[in-house]
Design a protein around this motif. Structure first.
Motif, PDB file in Angstrom:
ATOM      1  N   ILE A  12       0.899  -1.216  -0.047  1.00 18.12           N
ATOM      2  CA  ILE A  12      -0.059  -0.225  -0.015  1.00 18.12           C
ATOM      3  C   ILE A  12       1.080   1.214  -0.083  1.00 18.12           C
ATOM      4  N   SER A  13       0.941   2.106  -0.929  1.00 15.16           N
ATOM      5  CA  SER A  13       1.563   3.382  -1.228  1.00 15.16           C
ATOM      6  C   SER A  13       0.887   4.566  -1.028  1.00 15.16           C
ATOM      7  N   ARG A  14       1.564   5.578  -0.663  1.00 15.07           N
ATOM      8  CA  ARG A  14       1.022   7.016  -0.636  1.00 15.07           C
ATOM      9  C   ARG A  14       2.025   7.841  -1.371  1.00 15.07           C
ATOM     10  N   GLU A  15       2.558   7.240  -2.444  1.00 11.98           N
ATOM     11  CA  GLU A  15       3.641   7.760  -3.297  1.00 11.98           C
ATOM     12  C   GLU A  15       3.042   9.075  -3.929  1.00 11.98           C
ATOM     13  N   ARG A  16       2.088   8.922  -4.403  1.00 14.28           N
ATOM     14  CA  ARG A  16       1.714  10.267  -5.370  1.00 14.28           C
ATOM     15  C   ARG A  16       0.967  11.045  -4.466  1.00 14.28           C
ATOM     16  N   LEU A  17       0.732  12.525  -4.967  1.00 13.49           N
ATOM     17  CA  LEU A  17       0.059  13.418  -4.215  1.00 13.49           C
ATOM     18  C   LEU A  17      -1.547  13.497  -4.293  1.00 13.49           C
ATOM     19  N   GLU A  18      -2.004  12.146  -4.459  1.00 17.27           N
ATOM     20  CA  GLU A  18      -3.395  11.902  -4.625  1.00 17.27           C
ATOM     21  C   GLU A  18      -4.241  12.591  -3.229  1.00 17.27           C
ATOM     22  N   VAL A  19      -3.798  12.183  -2.097  1.00 11.89           N
ATOM     23  CA  VAL A  19      -4.236  12.591  -0.753  1.00 11.89           C
ATOM     24  C   VAL A  19      -3.609  13.871  -0.326  1.00 11.89           C
ATOM     25  N   ALA A  20      -4.349  15.136  -0.717  1.00 13.28           N
ATOM     26  CA  ALA A  20      -3.788  16.320  -0.318  1.00 13.28           C
ATOM     27  C   ALA A  20      -4.136  16.714   1.032  1.00 13.28           C
ATOM     28  N   THR A  21      -3.215  16.120   2.114  1.00 11.96           N
ATOM     29  CA  THR A  21      -3.112  16.444   3.435  1.00 11.96           C
ATOM     30  C   THR A  21      -1.781  15.837   3.875  1.00 11.96           C
ATOM     31  N   THR A  22      -1.127  16.712   4.762  1.00 18.52           N
ATOM     32  CA  THR A  22       0.127  16.406   5.359  1.00 18.52           C
ATOM     33  C   THR A  22      -0.210  15.244   6.630  1.00 18.52           C
ATOM     34  N   CYS A  23      -1.378  15.077   6.980  1.00 19.01           N
ATOM     35  CA  CYS A  23      -1.776  14.104   8.059  1.00 19.01           C
ATOM     36  C   CYS A  23      -1.094  12.875   7.686  1.00 19.01           C
ATOM     37  N   GLU A  24      -1.000  12.064   8.973  1.00 21.83           N
ATOM     38  CA  GLU A  24      -0.574  10.764   8.722  1.00 21.83           C
ATOM     39  C   GLU A  24      -1.794   9.818   8.613  1.00 21.83           C
ATOM     40  N   ILE A  25      -1.828   8.721   7.806  1.00 22.57           N
ATOM     41  CA  ILE A  25      -2.789   7.734   7.851  1.00 22.57           C
ATOM     42  C   ILE A  25      -2.595   6.677   8.362  1.00 22.57           C
ATOM     43  N   GLY A  26      -3.503   6.209   8.866  1.00 22.76           N
ATOM     44  CA  GLY A  26      -3.441   4.605   9.545  1.00 22.76           C
ATOM     45  C   GLY A  26      -3.902   3.490   8.752  1.00 22.76           C
ATOM     46  N   LEU A  27      -3.189   2.463   8.769  1.00 19.19           N
ATOM     47  CA  LEU A  27      -3.830   1.563   7.936  1.00 19.19           C
ATOM     48  C   LEU A  27      -4.347   0.328   8.978  1.00 19.19           C
ATOM     49  N   TYR A  28      -5.430  -0.384   8.688  1.00 19.29           N
ATOM     50  CA  TYR A  28      -6.045  -1.108   9.798  1.00 19.29           C
ATOM     51  C   TYR A  28      -6.270  -2.460   8.906  1.00 19.29           C
ATOM     52  N   LEU A  29      -5.641  -3.532   9.309  1.00 18.83           N
ATOM     53  CA  LEU A  29      -5.847  -4.848   8.881  1.00 18.83           C
ATOM     54  C   LEU A  29      -6.825  -5.525   9.686  1.00 18.83           C
ATOM     55  N   ASN A  30      -8.045  -6.127   9.245  1.00 18.71           N
ATOM     56  CA  ASN A  30      -8.960  -6.709   9.960  1.00 18.71           C
ATOM     57  C   ASN A  30      -9.032  -5.907  11.362  1.00 18.71           C
ATOM     58  N   ASP A  31      -9.322  -4.649  11.492  1.00 22.13           N
ATOM     59  CA  ASP A  31      -9.533  -3.770  12.453  1.00 22.13           C
ATOM     60  C   ASP A  31      -8.498  -3.771  13.442  1.00 22.13           C
ATOM     61  N   GLN A  32      -7.092  -4.034  13.019  1.00 18.87           N
ATOM     62  CA  GLN A  32      -6.107  -3.794  13.797  1.00 18.87           C
ATOM     63  C   GLN A  32      -4.910  -2.682  13.136  1.00 18.87           C
ATOM     64  N   LEU A  33      -4.576  -1.737  13.843  1.00 14.15           N
ATOM     65  CA  LEU A  33      -3.650  -0.803  13.321  1.00 14.15           C
ATOM     66  C   LEU A  33      -2.420  -1.560  13.041  1.00 14.15           C
ATOM     67  N   ALA A  34      -2.157  -1.356  11.596  1.00 12.60           N
ATOM     68  CA  ALA A  34      -0.829  -2.380  11.117  1.00 12.60           C
ATOM     69  C   ALA A  34       0.348  -1.502  10.631  1.00 12.60           C
ATOM     70  N   GLY A  35      -0.229  -0.342  10.262  1.00  7.44           N
ATOM     71  CA  GLY A  35       0.832   0.668   9.554  1.00  7.44           C
ATOM     72  C   GLY A  35       0.248   2.001   9.669  1.00  7.44           C
ATOM     73  N   ARG A  36       1.527   2.935   9.607  1.00 13.66           N
ATOM     74  CA  ARG A  36       1.203   4.309   9.267  1.00 13.66           C
ATOM     75  C   ARG A  36       1.884   4.972   8.133  1.00 13.66           C
ATOM     76  N   LEU A  37       1.343   5.696   7.240  1.00 14.62           N
ATOM     77  CA  LEU A  37       1.953   6.389   6.065  1.00 14.62           C
ATOM     78  C   LEU A  37       1.833   7.838   6.199  1.00 14.62           C
ATOM     79  N   PHE A  38       2.921   8.436   5.878  1.00 11.80           N
ATOM     80  CA  PHE A  38       2.969   9.957   5.571  1.00 11.80           C
ATOM     81  C   PHE A  38       3.288  10.012   4.099  1.00 11.80           C
ATOM     82  N   GLN A  39       3.320  11.243   3.638  1.00  9.78           N
ATOM     83  CA  GLN A  39       3.105  11.654   2.054  1.00  9.78           C
ATOM     84  C   GLN A  39       4.667  10.858   1.653  1.00  9.78           C
TER      85      GLN A  39
END
Length: 128
Positions: free
Chosen positions: A34-61
């Motif tokens: 799962i990537s956030r390499e492109r600037l498709e999400v126009a926010t500087t906020c961190e995005i949390g990735l939940y796999l089966n309702d468990q926080l599994a990763g965090r992504l910045f731009q």
């Protein structure tokens, strides 16, 4: 002396036997990128990735992450995480998740994108 020698040979003989115990469990995995390499999400906020309702990763731009997961269904949900940057408090969000069915031996790549309903995953090419 003879007993000690026989005991020593018996002990050494035990170490030469092949092990009888094997680890059972899932042996076929799938790779989920799962990537956030492109600037498709126009926010500087961190995005949390939940796999089966468990926080599994965090992504910045400009970041990506990968997971080795057992084959089968997995629910992926994303949300903005509160952070140090102003405006990163999520408020009321759409808590929808994306159901993915992972196949053993496959590499699946997705990009994070946003629309009027919130964050979602968009299939991406591997680019190898």
């Amino acid at each position: 002396m003879r007993r000690a020698a026989l005991g020593l040979f018996g002990l050494l003989g035990m170490f030469s036997l092949p092990p009888q115990v094997s680890a059972e469990g899932p042996s076929d995995y799938s790779v989920l990128i799962i990537s956030r390499e492109r600037l498709e999400v126009a926010t500087t906020c961190e995005i949390g990735l939940y796999l089966n309702d468990q926080l599994a990763g965090r992504l910045f731009q400009e970041q990506s992450t990968s997971f080795n997961l057992p084959a089968g269904p997995v629910a992926v949900r994303m949300r903005l995480l509160p952070g140090q940057a102003p405006g990163c408090l999520p408020g009321i969000e759409n808590q929808r998740s994306t159901q993915l069915n992972l196949q053993a031996g496959q590499i699946n790549k997705y990009r994070i994108a946003v629309d009027q309903n919130g964050l979602y995953l968009k299939k991406a090419s591997l680019g190898y």
